[in-house]
Design a protein around this motif. Structure first.
Motif, short mmCIF file in Angstrom:
data_model
loop_
_atom_site.label_atom_id
_atom_site.label_comp_id
_atom_site.label_asym_id
_atom_site.label_seq_id
_atom_site.Cartn_x
_atom_site.Cartn_y
_atom_site.Cartn_z
N ARG A 584 40.78 37.72 50.67
CA ARG A 584 40.31 38.12 49.34
C ARG A 584 39.74 36.92 48.59
O ARG A 584 38.71 37.02 47.91
CB ARG A 584 41.45 38.74 48.56
N LYS A 585 40.43 35.80 48.73
CA LYS A 585 39.97 34.60 48.04
C LYS A 585 38.62 34.14 48.58
O LYS A 585 37.70 33.78 47.82
CB LYS A 585 41.01 33.49 48.19
N ALA A 586 38.48 34.18 49.93
CA ALA A 586 37.21 33.77 50.54
C ALA A 586 36.08 34.71 50.14
O ALA A 586 34.96 34.28 49.84
CB ALA A 586 37.37 33.73 52.06
N ILE A 587 36.36 36.02 50.15
CA ILE A 587 35.33 36.99 49.75
C ILE A 587 34.94 36.80 48.29
O ILE A 587 33.76 36.85 47.93
CB ILE A 587 35.84 38.42 50.00
N LEU A 588 35.93 36.55 47.46
CA LEU A 588 35.64 36.33 46.04
C LEU A 588 34.80 35.08 45.84
O LEU A 588 33.84 35.07 45.05
CB LEU A 588 36.95 36.22 45.26
N ILE A 589 35.12 34.02 46.58
CA ILE A 589 34.34 32.78 46.45
C ILE A 589 32.90 33.02 46.88
O ILE A 589 31.94 32.57 46.23
CB ILE A 589 34.99 31.66 47.29
N ARG A 590 32.72 33.75 48.00
CA ARG A 590 31.36 34.01 48.48
C ARG A 590 30.59 34.88 47.49
O ARG A 590 29.39 34.66 47.25
CB ARG A 590 31.42 34.69 49.85
N LYS A 591 31.23 35.88 46.94
CA LYS A 591 30.55 36.74 45.97
C LYS A 591 30.17 35.95 44.72
O LYS A 591 29.06 36.10 44.19
CB LYS A 591 31.43 37.92 45.61
N GLN A 593 29.72 32.71 44.56
CA GLN A 593 28.68 31.76 44.90
C GLN A 593 27.33 32.45 45.06
O GLN A 593 26.28 31.95 44.63
CB GLN A 593 29.04 31.03 46.20
N GLY A 594 27.35 33.65 45.68
CA GLY A 594 26.11 34.41 45.80
C GLY A 594 25.55 34.82 44.46
O GLY A 594 24.32 34.76 44.23
N ASP A 595 26.43 35.23 43.55
CA ASP A 595 25.98 35.61 42.22
C ASP A 595 25.40 34.42 41.48
O ASP A 595 24.38 34.52 40.79
CB ASP A 595 27.14 36.22 41.45
N LYS A 596 26.05 33.25 41.64
CA LYS A 596 25.55 32.04 40.98
C LYS A 596 24.19 31.65 41.54
O LYS A 596 23.26 31.33 40.78
CB LYS A 596 26.55 30.90 41.18
N THR A 597 24.06 31.67 42.86
CA THR A 597 22.78 31.32 43.48
C THR A 597 21.69 32.31 43.08
O THR A 597 20.54 31.92 42.83
CB THR A 597 22.94 31.30 45.01
N ASP A 598 22.03 33.58 43.03
CA ASP A 598 21.06 34.60 42.64
C ASP A 598 20.56 34.36 41.23
O ASP A 598 19.36 34.49 40.95
CB ASP A 598 21.70 35.98 42.77
#
Length: 692
Positions: A584-591, A593-598
């Motif tokens: 869950r923590k890894a998925i949250l970090i990726r989401k 990070q993806g939102d920030k990059t977007d």
């Protein structure tokens, strides 16, 4: 049956029978101050007893004459007996008109010569209280007006001061009010102010209110405590000086025991978890300090046998609690063998689930525990918050277990994080790994099962020759008491008691916690067909182990405990071999990070869209400016020709080693003509067919 010395309640009088003969029956009122022996009709009183008009009552003086008297009371009794023993058994004592003759005999024969009035008083006391030697005991305990407030005069009551200067002052009602106010304000509070400080507050208040009182005559601490002892009840004081939880847990009066509430082994287990006061190291690297482990214990209330345990580095939770209860179903001989230890089954015979588990409002206070109730028929009992005394057996066991290894185990937690100068942090002393420590815990539990309990409160039917050891009490209880222990498949118990949630079913698989799972049974039912003719549920109930993401357990039917094993798919392979928390923590970090990059690239993407719009607009303007006399049909027929020309130009631009200048130079005609022959080469794939 009416006998001599019986006490009869008749016509609102309490009467003692003094003698019963064929000629007469005599009794005396035991409460009248000037009572005399009286004749009564024996048959009449017997009939009254049968018709409940009269009744025999307990002798009210029985406790007084049977108590242990002090030396002064015994000396007074002996003096009285010395004067009365010569007439104690004389039949004339039963007749009031003969008492004067008996008095003269006492004066002649006895060394102790009472007055006539005193003799009559002793005679009445002797007859009223049972006609025995102890009937002449004095009533010293009733003298002095006990528990009655004295009338305060101008002089101080009580003994005179010897070591203290001054005379003192009488404690008037005004001073008592000051005492009460100080006690209520400062002593009867949870901050627990000591008596010396309370007395200082009293002294200050007396000085302010009575400035004329000498400093040597101020009320003393003993006077303050005397009023407190007289007017305040101990239980009320304890409640006022302690928090409600503290009073209920540590101070209240006990009325029963935990053992008295159970029938036999397995009737109730007490369960709790604690973080051990010991630091452990890694099994792979002895220099890597991991931290303090968590120990969970389930202990049988009847026998005190430790029925299950679980040692882990994870914090206390519902999942690890279920692992401790699952340990109750395992053969302890096999557990010890896996740790390299050899024991006999009779020394640790605990196998089975209890009828009830008593825990605090922690690991088992969860909706997930309903599975334990529904599947295994185990009742969950939760103690009141912060009431460790409700499960004192398991709480005490944690203390005794740690007391066994704390004196010699390296890495034990101390009061300070660092030792004196020149020393080092106790955490750096850690040497044991979790397997070694588990072996120590198992050995200590095994030792506990063999230890005789000196303060065990046994039931009346337990044999007197039965040793009060946990293993012996367990074995005896299994044979002679209840059969409440329950059997359950170990693997199914572990799965059925896992946390449950809802998962969605899609073409990709079964999705839960943003992870995708599949199983052969779902494939057979066609759940993942990308076709409108498929039949599948929108969601399904699953059980998952928070310690691993690799497998979940699907319950296809809500009315059955049948389950399928589902494994993580390749689509979610990035999260394999993780805990659910880590995934869950890894998925949250990726989401995130993806939102920030977007959001960071949003401006650049907008620029690109603007450039595209510019070119579209330019093309539209160019098209409007360019006019053609050709018809639409002619333009459509020229599509193939135009495409061939465009391809030729594109090939010229893409040719290697050529420049645009050289391409414009005409090529000299130095090629000789040759005879045309059949062409066996492959067709040119760049030639398009009609696009009509």
């Amino acid at each position: 049956m009416l006998l001599v010395n019986s006490v009869v309640e008749y016509q609102q009088r309490s009467l003692r029978v003094l003698a019963i003969t064929p000629d007469y029956a005599i009794w005396i009122d035991i409460h009248a101050l000037l009572a005399d022996p009286e004749d009564f009709n024996f048959n009449e009183i017997t009939n009254a007893l049968r018709s409940n008009q009269a009744q025999q009552i307990e002798d009210p003086y029985l406790l007084d004459i049977s108590r242990k008297a002090n030396k002064k009371e015994l000396a007074c009794r002996d003096n009285r007996w010395e004067s009365m023993k010569c007439v104690a058994n004389n039949p004339l004592r039963l007749f009031k008109n003969e008492w004067s003759n008996l008095f003269r005999q006492v004066i002649k024969k006895s060394k102790y010569k009472p007055s006539r009035k005193h003799f009559y008083k002793l005679m009445r006391q002797y007859l009223q209280r049972g006609q025995c030697k102890n009937a002449l005991l004095p009533d010293f305990q009733r003298m002095g007006a006990p528990n009655q407030t004295r009338i305060i005069t101008t002089n101080k009551v009580g003994p005179k001061r010897i070591t203290s200067v001054g005379i003192g002052v009488p404690i008037t009602d005004d001073l008592k009010q000051i005492f009460r106010q100080a006690i209520d304000t400062f002593y009867m509070k949870a901050n627990r102010m000591p008596w010396v400080k309370v007395h200082d507050k009293v002294t200050k208040a007396v000085r302010e209110q009575y400035p004329n009182i000498s400093k040597y005559d101020m009320p003393t601490l003993l006077q303050l405590k005397h009023l407190f002892t007289k007017e305040y009840k101990p239980e009320e004081t304890s409640k006022a000086r302690n928090a409600d939880i503290t009073f209920e847990k540590d101070k209240r009066q006990l009325t029963s025991t935990a053992t008295a509430q159970v029938l036999g082994p397995g009737d109730r287990f007490e369960f709790d978890a604690t973080i051990i006061d010991l630091y452990l190291v890694s099994e792979n690297d002895a220099q890597a300090i991991i931290g303090r482990p968590t120990l969970l214990i389930a202990i049988d209330v009847f026998s005190r046998l430790v029925s299950g345990y679980y040692l882990t580095f994870e914090p206390p939770s519902y999942v690890v609690a279920m692992m401790a209860l699952a340990n109750c179903l395992e053969n302890k001989v096999d557990i010890c063998a896996s740790l390299g230890l050899t024991i006999k089954h009779d020394s640790w015979p605990a196998i089975g689930l209890p009828s009830a588990v008593l825990a605090d409002k922690g690991e088992l206070l969860s909706n997930q525990s309903n599975t334990l109730v529904d599947s295994a028929n185990v009742r969950i009992e939760n103690a009141t918050a912060r009431r460790g005394d409700a499960k004192g057996i398991v709480e005490r066991k944690f203390l005794t277990l740690q007391a066994e290894f704390k004196p010699y185990a390296p890495g034990v937690v101390t009061d300070e994080t660092a030792k004196k100068r020149g020393g080092k942090d106790y955490r750096l002393d850690a040497e044991l790994n979790i397997r070694q420590f588990e072996e120590i815990i198992v050995l200590l539990i095994y030792k506990h099962n063999l230890k005789v309990m000196k303060n065990y409160d046994a039931d009346p039917d337990i044999p007197i020759d039965l040793p009060f050891t946990p293993k012996d009490l367990w074995n005896w209880g299994i044979e002679n008491r209840s059969g409440t222990l329950k059997s359950f498949d170990l693997q199914k118990f572990k799965i059925l008691t896992l946390p449950r949630t809802k998962a969605t079913v899609s073409n990709l698989g079964i999705k839960v916690n943003s992870l995708i799972y599949t199983c052969p049974e779902a494939f057979e039912k066609g759940w993942f067909l990308r076709d409108k003719h498929r039949t599948r549920p929108n969601s399904v109930q699953i059980a998952f182990d928070p310690r691993t993401t690799n497998t979940i357990y699907i319950f296809p039917s809500s009315s059955s405990n049948k389950f399928w094993n589902a494994n993580l798919t390749d689509r979610s392979r990035a999260y394999a071999d993780m805990t659910v928390y880590e995934a869950r923590k890894a998925i949250l970090i990726r989401k995130r990070q993806g939102d920030k990059t977007d959001k960071d690239n949003a401006a650049e993407r907008q620029k690109i869209d603007d450039e595209i719009d510019k070119r579209l607009t330019s093309a539209q303007q160019r098209s409007k400016k360019t006019s053609s006399n050709k018809s639409d049909n002619a333009r459509l027929k020229e599509i193939r020709k135009n495409k061939l020309e465009a391809i030729a130009k594109e090939r010229c631009k893409r040719s290697v080693g050529e420049t645009s200048e050289k391409q414009n130079t005409p090529t000299p005609n130095n090629v000789k003509a040759f005879k045309k022959q059949d062409d066996f080469s492959l067709p040119d794939l760049d030639v398009d067919f009609d696009e009509d």
